[in-house]
Each structure stands twice: as C-alpha cells, then as structure tokens.
Design a protein around this motif. Structure first.
Motif, PDB file in Angstrom:
ATOM      1  N   ALA A 131      15.173  -3.407   8.534  1.00  0.00           N
ATOM      2  CA  ALA A 131      13.746  -3.814   7.925  1.00  0.00           C
ATOM      3  C   ALA A 131      13.810  -4.490   6.656  1.00  0.00           C
ATOM      4  O   ALA A 131      14.823  -4.151   6.000  1.00  0.00           O
ATOM      5  N   PRO A 132      12.786  -5.222   6.135  1.00  0.00           N
ATOM      6  CA  PRO A 132      12.798  -5.923   4.978  1.00  0.00           C
ATOM      7  C   PRO A 132      12.726  -4.851   3.820  1.00  0.00           C
ATOM      8  O   PRO A 132      12.147  -3.634   4.136  1.00  0.00           O
ATOM      9  N   THR A 133      13.506  -5.028   2.814  1.00  0.00           N
ATOM     10  CA  THR A 133      13.521  -4.071   1.672  1.00  0.00           C
ATOM     11  C   THR A 133      12.165  -3.882   1.047  1.00  0.00           C
ATOM     12  O   THR A 133      11.213  -4.950   1.059  1.00  0.00           O
ATOM     13  N   SER A 134      11.691  -2.389   0.829  1.00  0.00           N
ATOM     14  CA  SER A 134      10.639  -2.326   0.159  1.00  0.00           C
ATOM     15  C   SER A 134      10.942  -1.304  -0.868  1.00  0.00           C
ATOM     16  O   SER A 134      12.101  -0.703  -0.920  1.00  0.00           O
ATOM     17  N   ARG A 135       9.857  -1.315  -1.945  1.00  0.00           N
ATOM     18  CA  ARG A 135      10.273  -0.575  -2.996  1.00  0.00           C
ATOM     19  C   ARG A 135       9.985   0.956  -2.725  1.00  0.00           C
ATOM     20  O   ARG A 135       9.134   1.307  -1.876  1.00  0.00           O
ATOM     21  N   PHE A 136      10.799   1.813  -3.335  1.00  0.00           N
ATOM     22  CA  PHE A 136      10.724   3.225  -2.966  1.00  0.00           C
ATOM     23  C   PHE A 136       9.489   3.810  -3.749  1.00  0.00           C
ATOM     24  O   PHE A 136       8.821   3.346  -4.531  1.00  0.00           O
ATOM     25  N   LEU A 137       9.023   4.885  -3.239  1.00  0.00           N
ATOM     26  CA  LEU A 137       8.059   5.628  -3.637  1.00  0.00           C
ATOM     27  C   LEU A 137       8.490   6.417  -5.070  1.00  0.00           C
ATOM     28  O   LEU A 137       9.461   7.083  -4.925  1.00  0.00           O
ATOM     29  N   MET A 138       7.333   6.279  -6.202  1.00  0.00           N
ATOM     30  CA  MET A 138       7.846   6.901  -7.298  1.00  0.00           C
ATOM     31  C   MET A 138       7.922   8.395  -7.000  1.00  0.00           C
ATOM     32  O   MET A 138       6.612   8.961  -6.361  1.00  0.00           O
ATOM     33  N   PRO A 139       8.770   9.274  -7.294  1.00  0.00           N
ATOM     34  CA  PRO A 139       8.675  10.742  -6.939  1.00  0.00           C
ATOM     35  C   PRO A 139       7.730  11.523  -7.545  1.00  0.00           C
ATOM     36  O   PRO A 139       7.299  12.400  -6.992  1.00  0.00           O
ATOM     37  N   VAL A 140       7.137  11.213  -8.950  1.00  0.00           N
ATOM     38  CA  VAL A 140       6.292  11.711  -9.714  1.00  0.00           C
ATOM     39  C   VAL A 140       5.377  10.762 -10.234  1.00  0.00           C
ATOM     40  O   VAL A 140       5.786   9.696 -10.716  1.00  0.00           O
TER      41      VAL A 140
END
Length: 442
Positions: free
Chosen positions: A308-317
């Motif tokens: 899958a195309p790269t997507s930004r990770f979710l900020m943990p906090v």
C-alpha cells in the motif's frame, strides 16, 4: 501492505529485566535529563573544595611568612632588651661607684676638719668660729677659717667633681632604665604579636588539612560518580545495540518466513500450472474424440500483493514536542551522543495510541527508558518498521498481541530516568534507529 514480524515465544520474560543505565537519551534543553545530578553536585563540591583549599593555602603562606617575620623581630627585641639591661646594670654600677667616691671625699673632708680643729684648741676655736663675731675674736676666727679652707681646697674641688659625676651617672642610669623599660615593653608586645601570628598560622594549618581531606573526598566522590556515569552510558549503548539486534533478528526471521512462503506459493503455482496443462491435454484429447467441440482450459495464478502507498503514522499523543531527535553534547562527560527519539510533553495518565497496525514485539522495564513497549509494523514500502514507546506508567497490551492504528496501548508516565511526565517516541527502520519525524510522523 503491512506484514507483521514474527515474535519470539519468550519475549514476555523481558518484563523482569532490570538494566543498570544512567539515563534516557534526553534533550539538551532539559539538562537534568542529560546529566546525572549526583555527578554534577560531586564535581561542583570538588571544584569548590579546590578553590577553598587554594585560598586557604595562600592565607597560610602569608600567615607563616608573618610568623617568621614575627619570630625574627621577637629575637631582635629580645636582643635589644638584653643590651638595654646590660647598659642599665653598668649605669647603676657607675652610680654606685660615683656615690661611693663622693662619700669617700666627704669622709676625708670631715676627718681633716676634725684634725684641724683639734690642733687649734678644739672647742675654743669652734666656739670662736660659730659664735657671734666681736672685735676681740675677729682675728682669731679669721685665722682659723683661713686654716680650714686652705687645707681642704683640694678636697672641696674633688667633692664637687664627684658630685657632678654622680649626677651624670644618675642621669645615664635613668636613661638606661627608660631604654630598658621601653625595650621590655616592646619585647612583651612583640611576644604577643608573635604568639598571635603563630596561633593564626596553626589555625590555618588545621583549616588547610581539613580542606585537603574535603577536596580528596570530593574528588573521590566525583570520580566514583563519573565512573558510574560512564558505566551507565556504556550500559545504555549496550541496550541500544541489543534492541537493534533483536529487531534485526525478527526482520531476518520475517524475511525467511516470507521467502519460505514465496517458495511455497511458487511451488503451488507451478503445480497448478502442471495440473492445468494435464487437464488441458485431457480435455483436448476428449475434444478430438468428439471432433465437434473445442474447449479451452484456464488456470488461476496468484499474483504478489502490492504494498500500500506510504501514509504518515498517527501521533501517539496529542501534546507538544519538547525535544527532538539529534546529537547532544553531554554536559558532564563532554562528548556528543545521540538523543534517539522525540519527546512529547504529555501529562501523566494521557492515553498512548498505536501509531499503526502491528504486533507487540517487546514489553519490559529498563532503568533508563522506564517501561518500554515496541510494536513491529512489518514491511512498509520496502522498510521493516518498528515503533517504541518509553517511560509509560503502564501498558495495556501484551507481547504477541496484534494492535490497530489508534488503539490505546498504555498511559504516559515518569518511569526510568525521567524528570517529568513525557513520552519518548522511537522509530527503527530495518533495525536501525532513525528520526521519527523525518519520514513516518508528519
């Protein structure tokens, strides 16, 4: 496509491991996180003790010089006093001699007067000398007086000379006595000054000895703290290398599993193709027999999945960044070291969320990082990615558990070497630590 790493069966045992580390790789902006407070205090005490010792030694040197000068002056005053007392003794002896000479002259004069009066009819002559003067005895009195004064002229001159000598001797004795008194007072004052200088020097020697012990103790404490600091730094480096090695081992296992799966899929495809070819040949033979029917056989071939195309990770906090990834100059050890993640200034108890889908690969306590959790996210756009979460108060997921993007995995804390509640986020690409904000987190 995200493919999770394989997880070692014994990973949960890491929960009980307590590493001896000095501190987390913390921000230079927060100096306490980057330096051992005990070491800084010990170094400060050592430097202060050295400065105090140097000042005390300088004072002692001056005091000892003053003591030596006082000793020399004391000896000079003692010599002056001795000379003054000798001079006084001589002057007093001269007075005694002059007085004795004067008394000797007086006695001779008295004796001569007595002899003269006795030879001039004694009482008569004296009566004539000391009674009222009349015409009848004037010549006799004059003759007697002339006789007396002529006979003692020399003695009278000598008497005057002795009297003047006595006065001179007494004046010299008085001067010598004054000099001796002044010398005695000066010697006493100098003795007190020398004693004061000696007391000051003795007190400073005691102080210097105390400061020497204090400086030695401070130096020993600083060296001990420095050794502990270096040991913890070495342990931290060892921990970082161990984590990378474990991640790389999981990557190698994942690659091996992927290769084995690909080999199995390839073998299955080849078998399917052979089966399809055999079926096609059989169908063709059957069709030839019927001669009227043409049949075509088809086979299904699996195609590899496309990532899958790269997507930004979710900020943990959802908190501000307080310290970024990068090199920092250690304020005590004096060399550059890596701050291996990004710090978020979240309050204790704030939920920590998984940055992306994955499998919990490790969870344990570390003296530097506190409670740690690592999630393997598998192969993403050609890179095996792992995220790490540190200093949490606790985690709510276990090793081997699959988690989803945004799922709560724990809560922000202040465990390990930490001066306040925060989350220390880390990212590894193919087993090597990288800047979390460079690629994976927007």
């Amino acid at each position: 496509m995200i493919t999770a790493f394989g997880v070692p069966a014994g990973a949960d045992e890491l929960d009980d491991r307590k590493s001896q580390l000095q501190q987390e790789m913390a921000a230079q902006s927060d100096a306490v996180e980057d330096a051992n407070a005990d070491l800084s205090a010990a170094v400060g005490r050592h430097n202060e003790a050295k400065a105090n010792l140097a000042a005390a030694e300088a004072k002692l040197a001056k005091a000892e010089a003053a003591e030596r000068d006082a000793q020399a002056l004391d000896e000079l005053r003692a010599a002056e006093l001795e000379a003054a007392e000798i001079a006084l003794g001589k002057a007093e002896a001269d007075v005694a001699a002059a007085l004795a000479a004067l008394e000797s002259v007086n006695r001779r004069i008295n004796e001569e007067v007595l002899v003269t009066t006795q030879q001039s009819d004694g009482l008569l002559n004296l009566a004539l000398l000391f009674t009222d003067v009349t015409t009848s005895n004037l010549n006799q009195r004059a003759q007697l007086a002339q006789t007396l004064f002529d006979s003692s002229a020399k003695q009278l001159d000598e008497l005057e000379m002795r009297r003047l000598a006595l006065e001179d001797a007494q004046a010299a004795a008085d001067a010598a006595r004054d000099t001796a008194d002044a010398a005695r007072q000066a010697a006493a004052e100098q003795l007190r000054a020398r004693q004061a200088a000696a007391d000051e020097a003795a007190a400073l020697r005691t102080e210097v000895a105390r400061l020497v012990e204090e400086a030695a103790a401070a130096q020993q404490a600083a060296q001990g703290q420095l050794a502990a600091e270096e040991a913890r730094q070495a342990a931290l480096q060892q921990e970082a290398a161990s984590v990378e090695a474990r991640i790389q081992a999981r990557i190698a296992a994942a690659k091996k599993a992927a290769a084995e799966k690909a080999a199995r899929e390839k073998a299955a495809r080849e078998k399917a193709a052979r089966d399809a070819a055999a079926k096609a040949a059989a169908d063709k033979a059957a069709a030839a027999k019927k001669a009227a029917t043409t049949s075509r056989s088809t086979g299904t071939v699996s195609r590899p999945a496309v990532a899958a195309p790269t997507s930004r990770f979710l900020m943990p906090v959802g908190a501000r960044i307080t310290s970024r990834y990068g090199m920092r100059l250690h304020p005590v050890l004096g060399y550059w070291k890596l701050h291996d993640g990004t710090d978020f200034g979240a309050s204790c108890g704030t939920p920590i969320r998984a940055a992306e889908d994955g499998v919990v690969s490790e969870r344990y306590y570390n003296a530097g990082y506190g409670n740690r959790l690592m999630i393997d996210h598998g192969l993403i756009d050609g890179d095996y990615v792992t995220t790490g979460y540190n200093h949490a108060s606790r985690y709510t997921v276990r090793v081997g558990q699959r988690v989803s993007r945004g799922q709560v995995i724990g809560y922000v804390g202040n465990t390990g070497y930490s001066t306040g509640c925060h989350l220390h986020l880390m990212v590894w690409e193919d087993g090597s630590v990288v800047n979390p904000l460079a690629k994976w987190f927007g």
